[in-house]
Design a protein around this motif. Structure first.
Motif, PDB file in Angstrom:
ATOM      1  N   PHE A  72      29.018   8.786  25.254  1.00 16.08           N
ATOM      2  CA  PHE A  72      29.463   7.852  24.210  1.00 16.08           C
ATOM      3  C   PHE A  72      30.753   8.365  23.574  1.00 16.08           C
ATOM      4  O   PHE A  72      30.895   9.557  23.296  1.00 16.08           O
ATOM      5  CB  PHE A  72      28.364   7.709  23.162  1.00 16.08           C
ATOM      6  N   ASP A  73      31.711   7.452  23.354  1.00 13.73           N
ATOM      7  CA  ASP A  73      32.993   7.796  22.722  1.00 13.73           C
ATOM      8  C   ASP A  73      32.768   7.931  21.210  1.00 13.73           C
ATOM      9  O   ASP A  73      32.601   6.942  20.506  1.00 13.73           O
ATOM     10  CB  ASP A  73      34.027   6.710  23.009  1.00 13.73           C
ATOM     11  N   TRP A  74      32.752   9.173  20.723  1.00 12.97           N
ATOM     12  CA  TRP A  74      32.501   9.433  19.307  1.00 12.97           C
ATOM     13  C   TRP A  74      33.622   8.870  18.425  1.00 12.97           C
ATOM     14  O   TRP A  74      33.457   8.705  17.221  1.00 12.97           O
ATOM     15  CB  TRP A  74      32.348  10.930  19.086  1.00 12.97           C
TER      16      TRP A  74
ATOM     17  N   GLN B 195      35.200  14.606  20.986  1.00 10.00           N
ATOM     18  CA  GLN B 195      34.958  13.155  20.819  1.00 10.00           C
ATOM     19  C   GLN B 195      33.998  12.609  21.884  1.00 10.00           C
ATOM     20  O   GLN B 195      34.036  11.419  22.203  1.00 10.00           O
ATOM     21  CB  GLN B 195      36.265  12.372  20.866  1.00 10.00           C
ATOM     22  N   ARG B 196      33.131  13.442  22.435  1.00  7.51           N
ATOM     23  CA  ARG B 196      32.185  13.012  23.471  1.00  7.51           C
ATOM     24  C   ARG B 196      30.767  13.339  23.015  1.00  7.51           C
ATOM     25  O   ARG B 196      30.493  14.473  22.616  1.00  7.51           O
ATOM     26  CB  ARG B 196      32.470  13.710  24.802  1.00  7.51           C
TER      27      ARG B 196
ATOM     28  N   GLY C  91      35.244   0.600  26.647  1.00 13.13           N
ATOM     29  CA  GLY C  91      35.617   1.849  26.014  1.00 13.13           C
ATOM     30  C   GLY C  91      34.552   2.499  25.165  1.00 13.13           C
ATOM     31  O   GLY C  91      34.759   3.594  24.641  1.00 13.13           O
ATOM     32  N   VAL C  92      33.403   1.844  24.982  1.00 13.59           N
ATOM     33  CA  VAL C  92      32.331   2.456  24.186  1.00 13.59           C
ATOM     34  C   VAL C  92      31.807   3.700  24.890  1.00 13.59           C
ATOM     35  O   VAL C  92      31.503   4.703  24.246  1.00 13.59           O
ATOM     36  CB  VAL C  92      31.210   1.435  23.940  1.00 13.59           C
ATOM     37  N   TYR C  93      31.721   3.636  26.226  1.00 10.79           N
ATOM     38  CA  TYR C  93      31.253   4.777  27.010  1.00 10.79           C
ATOM     39  C   TYR C  93      32.425   5.335  27.810  1.00 10.79           C
ATOM     40  O   TYR C  93      33.125   4.594  28.513  1.00 10.79           O
ATOM     41  CB  TYR C  93      30.125   4.373  27.958  1.00 10.79           C
ATOM     42  N   GLN C  94      32.639   6.654  27.690  1.00  9.16           N
ATOM     43  CA  GLN C  94      33.703   7.286  28.459  1.00  9.16           C
ATOM     44  C   GLN C  94      33.288   7.500  29.919  1.00  9.16           C
ATOM     45  O   GLN C  94      34.101   7.356  30.819  1.00  9.16           O
ATOM     46  CB  GLN C  94      34.092   8.624  27.822  1.00  9.16           C
TER      47      GLN C  94
END
Length: 595
Positions: free
Chosen positions: A196-198, A172-173, A121-124
């Motif tokens: 990256f998931d902000w 959030q990206r 989940g760290v990277y969308q």
């Protein structure tokens, strides 16, 4: 009114003499003595102590807020630095050259999908675009062939001689881009983009909060890039705000941002107000008791208090354990003595934990700096094993070996993550696990290493009479407990001489299980017991000294205990006088976690 005395002298009685000549009661003398000699100095001392304590407390609150802000900034910088390192290193991998041929065999897309899944989940999204700005490989199959979105540049940084482009944060990206360059022709093949998931940054800010506080990540202009729910409201109220001090990474900052923690003034000052009320209450109680109790009883109170004060001073001056004076005096003073002794014990334990945590933090920073250097070859090994497993003519034995390589590289990757997180360990994920199966698996994994040194590795199960000896269920994090057992077994195998013996025993009672890892080696002397669980303390040449420290940390997080005692195993080949008592490491775990 007049009277005559025996000498016929006239005495004029004004009515005041009888009052002056009348002796005062003990109660009145105590009250009068207290108010004249004790109350005023005590009031002055109390006010001075309150003022000093208030100043210290306010400074401590401010330092605590700044410490939390600096820690959050350090974690954010570390996370972003790692994300930049990921994208920079991934863009230089050979597998990225599949973009030249449009990733016809979907090898690159499969690799990107595994990367996304491994980071949980760290990277969308992870995708590669070609020169025509079309997606040729992606962790999301539906994106392949689509036109890539146009990104609004935010900033450009260079890391390890690799330029990286960060786009503006939207929904959030945070897209991070790096060009894929052919090392031979220096030709641009495409662009790797990692979204990256902000929300990970906002989660870090959430973790810094406590009651009545909020946090935000600010850029150089003071604009909030990420914030928690109450931050704007607290800022609008012009309450207490503290910003982080430095970035804590040991090098020049990349982003030049700051973390600000804001807190309602009423919440910040609540401890001070409570302390003031406590001082007033104690002053009133002290005045009442001193006025009501006679001097001998006062001495009975002050004597044990003086001994307790002397104990505190000796504790502050001495580096060794100081014996707590025996409880004496009234019941309240006895309870205070016991509570004070417990508090001193807790302070000593906190000091040891802080020292251990500081050493583990060093290990975490070292591991974070080199983690990508380890993960890159692990990723290549895993990709190679997966390609090999798809060979049609590969034998069943070859398939099994390829599966072993894939499984073990994934486990090594998790171990690297564990080392990186040693300063801020992962919380256990509790679930019911068969502890017998976990022990059998751990013993099986290390059986070969034990056989190489001719070490007899045994497993014994002592379950309750009513239970199946082949299954003992415990609510725990199976991966972490397996890591603890492996650490203890490896520690024994690496230290023991050839031909030694290691026995793993499981004891079960109604509430707990005890895992015993005993050997017949040289054992652990009393001096080592105080240090053996400290980070970087090792008895083995070339050892790092983190295995037992991390194991202790994991067991403590499971609300259990890890101890070491002399082993009941002895070397029967030697005489009774020369027999060696080895070490017995015991892990106590509750069967069920309290909710």
């Amino acid at each position: 009114m007049t009277a005559t005395n025996d000498n016929n002298q006239i005495v004029h009685d004004t009515g005041l003499a009888p009052m002056l000549n009348k002796p005062l009661s003990v109660r009145k003398l105590l009250l009068l003595g207290f108010f004249l000699t004790a109350l005023l100095p005590m009031l002055i001392v109390t006010l001075l102590a309150f003022y000093q304590a208030r100043t210290v407390l306010r400074d401590q609150i401010a330092r605590d807020m700044q410490t939390r802000a600096s820690a959050a900034l350090s974690e954010i910088d570390s996370m972003m630095f790692e994300r930049l390192q990921n994208v920079a290193s991934w863009s230089r991998l050979d597998v990225m050259h599949e973009a030249r041929i449009g990733d016809v065999d979907k090898r690159l897309s499969h690799f990107l999908g595994e990367l996304k899944q491994s980071y949980r989940g760290v990277y969308q999204e992870l995708y590669v675009v070609n020169q025509a700005n079309r997606v040729v490989a992606s962790s999301e199959p539906r994106q392949i062939g689509q036109v890539a979105p146009i990104l609004q540049p935010w900033m450009t940084v260079e890391l390890a001689h690799t330029p990286l482009l960060l786009a503006l944060i939207q929904q959030q990206r945070l897209p991070i881009s790096s060009e894929i360059i052919d090392a031979d022709s220096n030709e641009k093949i495409g662009v790797l983009r990692a979204v990256f998931d902000w929300g990970e940054i906002e989660q870090i800010l959430q973790n810094t909060q406590n009651q009545g506080s909020a946090a935000a990540l600010l850029n150089q202009q003071g604009t909030a890039l990420a914030q928690t729910a109450e931050w704007q409201k607290i800022i609008a109220a012009h309450d207490v705000s503290v910003r982080s001090n430095g970035n804590g990474l040991g090098h020049a900052p990349i982003f030049n941002w700051q973390v600000e923690i804001s807190q309602y003034r009423s919440v910040v000052m609540a401890p001070v107000h409570r302390m003031g009320y406590m001082f007033i209450f104690l002053l009133g109680v002290t005045a009442f008791l001193a006025a009501a109790i006679a001097a001998p009883l006062s001495r009975n109170i002050t004597r044990p208090l003086a001994r307790l004060t002397g104990y505190a001073k000796r504790f502050m001056r001495s580096s060794t354990q100081v014996e707590l004076p025996a409880p004496d005096g009234p019941l309240e003073v006895r309870e205070m003595t016991n509570a004070f002794g417990k508090m001193i014990g807790d302070l000593s334990l906190s000091k040891e934990n802080l020292t251990r945590a500081a050493k583990l933090a060093v290990a975490g920073e070292m591991a974070a700096a080199m983690s990508h250097e380890i993960r890159t070859p692990l990723g290549i090994l895993r990709s190679s094993a997966q390609v090999l497993s798809r060979e049609k003519n590969l034998s069943a034995e070859g398939q099994e070996v390829a599966s072993f390589i894939t499984t073990e590289t994934e486990r090594l990757n998790r171990l690297v993550s564990t080392l990186v997180d040693s300063a801020r360990p992962r919380l256990p994920e509790f679930a019911l696990h068969d502890i017998v199966a976990l022990l059998e698996n751990a013993v099986a994994m290390l059986r070969m290493q034990a056989n190489k040194k001719d070490i007899n590795l045994e497993l014994m199960i002592n379950a309750l009479p009513d239970n199946d000896a082949n299954q003992v269920f415990v609510e725990c994090d199976g991966e972490q407990i397996t890591q603890v057992v492996l650490n203890l077994l490896l520690n024994a195998i690496q230290i023991l001489d050839n031909g030694s013996r290691v026995v793993v025993t499981l004891f079960e009672n109604m509430d707990n299980v005890i895992i015993s890892v005993a050997d017949n080696g040289s054992g652990v002397d009393e001096a080592m017991k105080e240090q053996i669980f400290d980070p970087f303390f090792t008895q083995r040449q070339g050892g790092i000294g983190l295995g037992l420290a991390v194991s202790k940390q994991i067991v403590t997080a499971h609300f259990g205990a890890l101890t070491v005692e002399p082993s009941s195993l002895t070397d029967h080949l030697e005489s009774a006088a020369a027999a060696r008592h080895g070490a017995d490491f015991r892990v106590m775990l509750p069967k069920q976690q309290m909710r």
